[in-house]
Design an enzyme around this catalytic site. Structure first.
Site, PDB file in Angstrom:
ATOM      1  N   GLY A   9       0.818  -1.210   0.000  1.00 34.11           N
ATOM      2  CA  GLY A   9       0.000   0.000   0.000  1.00 34.11           C
ATOM      3  C   GLY A   9       0.849   1.256   0.000  1.00 34.11           C
ATOM      4  N   ARG A  11       2.836   4.311   1.248  1.00 33.45           N
ATOM      5  CA  ARG A  11       3.704   4.554   2.400  1.00 33.45           C
ATOM      6  C   ARG A  11       3.971   3.300   3.221  1.00 33.45           C
ATOM      7  NH1 ARG A  11       5.611   7.905   0.051  1.00 33.45           N
ATOM      8  NH2 ARG A  11       5.165  10.078   0.072  1.00 33.45           N
ATOM      9  N   SER A  15       9.344   1.327  -1.645  1.00 33.53           N
ATOM     10  CA  SER A  15      10.493   1.911  -2.353  1.00 33.53           C
ATOM     11  C   SER A  15      11.790   1.695  -1.592  1.00 33.53           C
ATOM     12  CB  SER A  15      10.267   3.405  -2.595  1.00 33.53           C
ATOM     13  OG  SER A  15       9.207   3.589  -3.497  1.00 33.53           O
ATOM     14  N   THR A  34       9.199   6.563 -13.044  1.00 36.34           N
ATOM     15  CA  THR A  34       8.056   6.751 -13.940  1.00 36.34           C
ATOM     16  C   THR A  34       7.244   7.991 -13.582  1.00 36.34           C
ATOM     17  OG1 THR A  34       6.640   5.332 -12.591  1.00 36.34           O
ATOM     18  CG2 THR A  34       7.879   4.279 -14.376  1.00 36.34           C
ATOM     19  N   HIS A  49      12.861  11.263  -2.261  1.00 43.40           N
ATOM     20  CA  HIS A  49      13.370   9.978  -2.736  1.00 43.40           C
ATOM     21  C   HIS A  49      14.849  10.093  -3.115  1.00 43.40           C
ATOM     22  CE1 HIS A  49      10.102   6.878  -3.575  1.00 43.40           C
ATOM     23  NE2 HIS A  49       9.493   7.815  -2.869  1.00 43.40           N
ATOM     24  N   VAL A  51      17.118  12.232  -2.028  1.00 46.65           N
ATOM     25  CA  VAL A  51      17.947  12.399  -0.831  1.00 46.65           C
ATOM     26  C   VAL A  51      18.146  11.048  -0.147  1.00 46.65           C
ATOM     27  CG1 VAL A  51      17.988  13.381   1.502  1.00 46.65           C
ATOM     28  CG2 VAL A  51      17.428  14.832  -0.462  1.00 46.65           C
ATOM     29  N   ARG A  52      17.075  10.269  -0.010  1.00 48.67           N
ATOM     30  CA  ARG A  52      17.166   8.969   0.651  1.00 48.67           C
ATOM     31  C   ARG A  52      18.078   8.015  -0.121  1.00 48.67           C
ATOM     32  NH1 ARG A  52      11.938   6.720   0.518  1.00 48.67           N
ATOM     33  NH2 ARG A  52      12.553   5.612  -1.345  1.00 48.67           N
ATOM     34  N   ARG A  53      17.996   8.023  -1.449  1.00 51.00           N
ATOM     35  CA  ARG A  53      18.797   7.116  -2.272  1.00 51.00           C
ATOM     36  C   ARG A  53      20.275   7.474  -2.262  1.00 51.00           C
ATOM     37  NH1 ARG A  53      14.825   7.889  -6.121  1.00 51.00           N
ATOM     38  NH2 ARG A  53      16.205   9.139  -7.400  1.00 51.00           N
ATOM     39  N   ASP A  82      10.385   2.400 -10.377  1.00 53.42           N
ATOM     40  CA  ASP A  82       9.518   2.934  -9.324  1.00 53.42           C
ATOM     41  C   ASP A  82       8.658   4.033  -9.937  1.00 53.42           C
ATOM     42  OD1 ASP A  82       8.367   3.417  -6.885  1.00 53.42           O
ATOM     43  OD2 ASP A  82      10.197   4.047  -5.892  1.00 53.42           O
TER      44      ASP A  82
END
Length: 167
Positions: A9, A11, A15, A34, A49, A51-53, A82
């Site tokens: 679902g 959150r 990812s 995408t 996303h 920053v986290r990666r 993603d």
């Protein structure tokens, strides 16, 4: 070649889990995004996303032409797509034949050399939508997920950040 489908679902931690799985393969991972930054809220999501990666990813923005992007990037590190649900939404909005595109993706996944980790949303666990467009999207997403899960080597369902192996 390994194909991993990660669903769950909103959150749920999909990812983050997919990023971890993609990093587990040799080579520099490729992030195939995408989503399109069409408004400020989406720009913010994309920025979080990134920053986290971190900076060790090769990034490709691919709102529609997913199959050619996967073929072009084959032979290197793992590719993380993603997400399929946004891709499906983009296809529907562009009035493309989503069933043909999904089947082409499934066929292509069987012949790639480098690993592919795909993220998708499970949208069929809630209440039945009250309008035809939302029901049509929910149904298309469910069909897409079944087609891709069928060709995937592994399928995980993520809930509250915890992965459950389905296949």
């Amino acid at each position: 070649m390994v194909v991993i489908l990660i669903t769950g679902g909103a959150r749920s931690g999909k990812s983050k889990r997919a990023e971890s799985r993609a990093r587990g393969f040799p080579g520099r991972p490729v992030y195939v995004a995408t989503a399109e930054a069409l408004d400020a809220e989406m720009e913010e999501r994309i920025a979080r996303h990134r920053v986290r990666r971190g900076t060790d990813w090769i990034e490709r923005e691919v709102p529609l032409d997913l199959v050619p992007a996967l073929v072009a990037s084959d032979g290197g590190g793992a590719r993380l797509v993603d997400c399929l649900t946004l891709w499906l939404s983009n296809l529907l909005h562009a009035e493309r034949d989503w069933e043909h595109e999904v089947n082409a993706l499934a066929a292509t996944l069987l012949h790639l050399k480098s690993p592919v980790v795909l993220v998708t949303n499970e949208v069929g666990l809630g209440i039945v939508p009250d309008n035809a467009l939302a029901r049509s999207f929910r149904d298309a997403a469910g069909i897409m997920n079944q087609i891709i899960a069928d060709v995937a080597d592994e399928v995980e369902f993520v809930v509250a950040g915890l992965p459950m192996k389905l296949k």
